[in-house]
Design a protein around this motif. Structure first.
Motif, PDB file in Angstrom:
ATOM      1  N   GLY A 166      42.518  30.455  43.593  1.00 30.39           N
ATOM      2  CA  GLY A 166      43.552  30.026  42.531  1.00 30.39           C
ATOM      3  C   GLY A 166      44.880  29.957  43.448  1.00 30.39           C
ATOM      4  N   GLN A 167      45.037  30.475  44.540  1.00 28.85           N
ATOM      5  CA  GLN A 167      46.350  30.940  44.940  1.00 28.85           C
ATOM      6  C   GLN A 167      47.159  30.452  45.939  1.00 28.85           C
ATOM      7  OE1 GLN A 167      47.372  34.241  43.966  1.00 28.85           O
ATOM      8  NE2 GLN A 167      45.948  33.670  42.225  1.00 28.85           N
ATOM      9  N   THR A 168      48.368  30.621  46.063  1.00 27.09           N
ATOM     10  CA  THR A 168      49.115  30.393  47.449  1.00 27.09           C
ATOM     11  C   THR A 168      49.282  31.455  48.266  1.00 27.09           C
ATOM     12  OG1 THR A 168      49.635  27.973  46.350  1.00 27.09           O
ATOM     13  CG2 THR A 168      50.803  28.855  48.069  1.00 27.09           C
ATOM     14  N   ILE A 169      49.449  31.415  48.950  1.00 32.78           N
ATOM     15  CA  ILE A 169      49.244  32.516  50.341  1.00 32.78           C
ATOM     16  C   ILE A 169      50.779  32.055  50.727  1.00 32.78           C
ATOM     17  CG2 ILE A 169      48.550  34.599  51.506  1.00 32.78           C
ATOM     18  CD1 ILE A 169      46.309  32.538  49.290  1.00 32.78           C
ATOM     19  N   LEU A 170      51.777  33.056  51.035  1.00 29.96           N
ATOM     20  CA  LEU A 170      52.681  32.161  51.966  1.00 29.96           C
ATOM     21  C   LEU A 170      52.957  33.545  53.415  1.00 29.96           C
ATOM     22  CD1 LEU A 170      56.349  31.654  49.373  1.00 29.96           C
ATOM     23  CD2 LEU A 170      54.152  30.202  49.771  1.00 29.96           C
ATOM     24  N   VAL A 171      52.419  32.910  54.538  1.00 23.82           N
ATOM     25  CA  VAL A 171      52.205  33.648  55.705  1.00 23.82           C
ATOM     26  C   VAL A 171      52.827  32.929  56.783  1.00 23.82           C
ATOM     27  CG1 VAL A 171      50.672  34.116  57.245  1.00 23.82           C
ATOM     28  CG2 VAL A 171      49.670  33.472  55.170  1.00 23.82           C
ATOM     29  N   ASN A 172      54.309  34.233  56.535  1.00 25.69           N
ATOM     30  CA  ASN A 172      54.928  33.473  57.476  1.00 25.69           C
ATOM     31  C   ASN A 172      56.423  34.985  57.725  1.00 25.69           C
ATOM     32  OD1 ASN A 172      56.733  34.693  55.331  1.00 25.69           O
ATOM     33  ND2 ASN A 172      56.894  32.533  54.107  1.00 25.69           N
TER      34      ASN A 172
END
Length: 257
Positions: free
Chosen positions: A245-251
């Motif tokens: 259920g998560q949105t992970i910003l990998v940046n």
């Protein structure tokens, strides 16, 4: 106890012919995936698909390439049906499909708006729908979005705007599919060192993006490298199953929430 490893698993990757999608396919093959279906959009991408297929088969993986324009619900349904027919029901479904447009709101046409939302939102929604129907129990579903979801910036209204609904699609699907042990996540990379990025950016903007992340100085180009994203995808479709259920910003610290 469910097996959350990659070994022996069957995988579908939308946009798997080139760039990040291709690297994810090859990475999962190297970690023991049994069968992988890679989707490509059009005949122009078929040579990339053939190269990726050759790499997968050389690694001992049963592999197939499937063509589809995923901007219709029917095409998404056919992609999953064709995958099941070719390699069996998938354990893992990954959607890397997307299109970027950098343009002021005042200059954006209705046709551009419709195209951006068809590719970035509608295709993502119906891919998630079909994954919920076709994934095996304890499956994994990942959608690629964008780190611009954490940005306060002009000119990307249709790109970030069309990716934004995927956050809620992900949350809703994680609740709806959770009873079957299916985890659902989204990953938002920073601007990546691929043709997908450079086609929209002027040289001054490229220079800015190459130094905008907190860790830019420690990368090859200053941008997100596809090789930095593939391990996170691998984690989420294996041992990282408990995250859902998560949105992970990998940046590398390009944006945050």
């Amino acid at each position: 106890m469910a097996d959350h490893g990659i070994g022996g698993k069957t995988v579908l990757i939308a946009g798997g012919a080139k760039n990040l999608g291709s690297l994810i396919a090859r990475d999962l093959a190297a970690h023991g995936a049994k069968a992988i279906a890679i989707h490509y959009n059009s005949a122009a991408t078929r040579p990339d698909a053939d190269r990726t297929l050759a790499d997968l088969r050389a690694a001992g993986v049963q592999a197939v390439a499937l063509q589809a324009d995923l901007t219709s619900a029917g095409a998404c349904a056919r992609l999953f049906a064709d995958t099941v027919a070719a390699i069996g029901r998938p354990d893992i479904a990954i959607n890397t499909v997307g299109k970027v447009l950098k343009k002021p709101i005042a200059e954006t046409t209705e046709a551009e708006f419709d195209s951006m939302f068809a590719i970035n939102a509608k295709a993502a929604y119906f891919f998630i729908k079909e994954a919920g129907i076709h994934l095996n129990d304890n499956g994994k579903l990942v959608t690629l979005v964008t780190s611009l979801l954490g940005a306060y910036t002009p000119f990307y209204s249709t790109y970030a705007g069309a990716k934004a609904p995927v956050e809620h699609f992900t949350r809703a699907a994680s609740k709806e599919y959770g009873a079957r042990g299916i985890s659902v996540t989204a990953i938002g990379p920073g601007p990546m060192d691929t043709p997908f990025f450079y086609g929209q950016e002027a040289p001054d903007a490229v220079a800015y993006h190459k130094q905008a992340a907190a860790l830019s100085a420690f990368t090859r180009t200053g941008l997100t490298d596809v090789a930095d994203i593939a391990p996170f995808v691998r984690f989420l479709v294996s041992e990282g199953w408990w995250m859902t259920g998560q949105t992970i910003l990998v940046n590398g610290g390009y944006t945050t929430k």
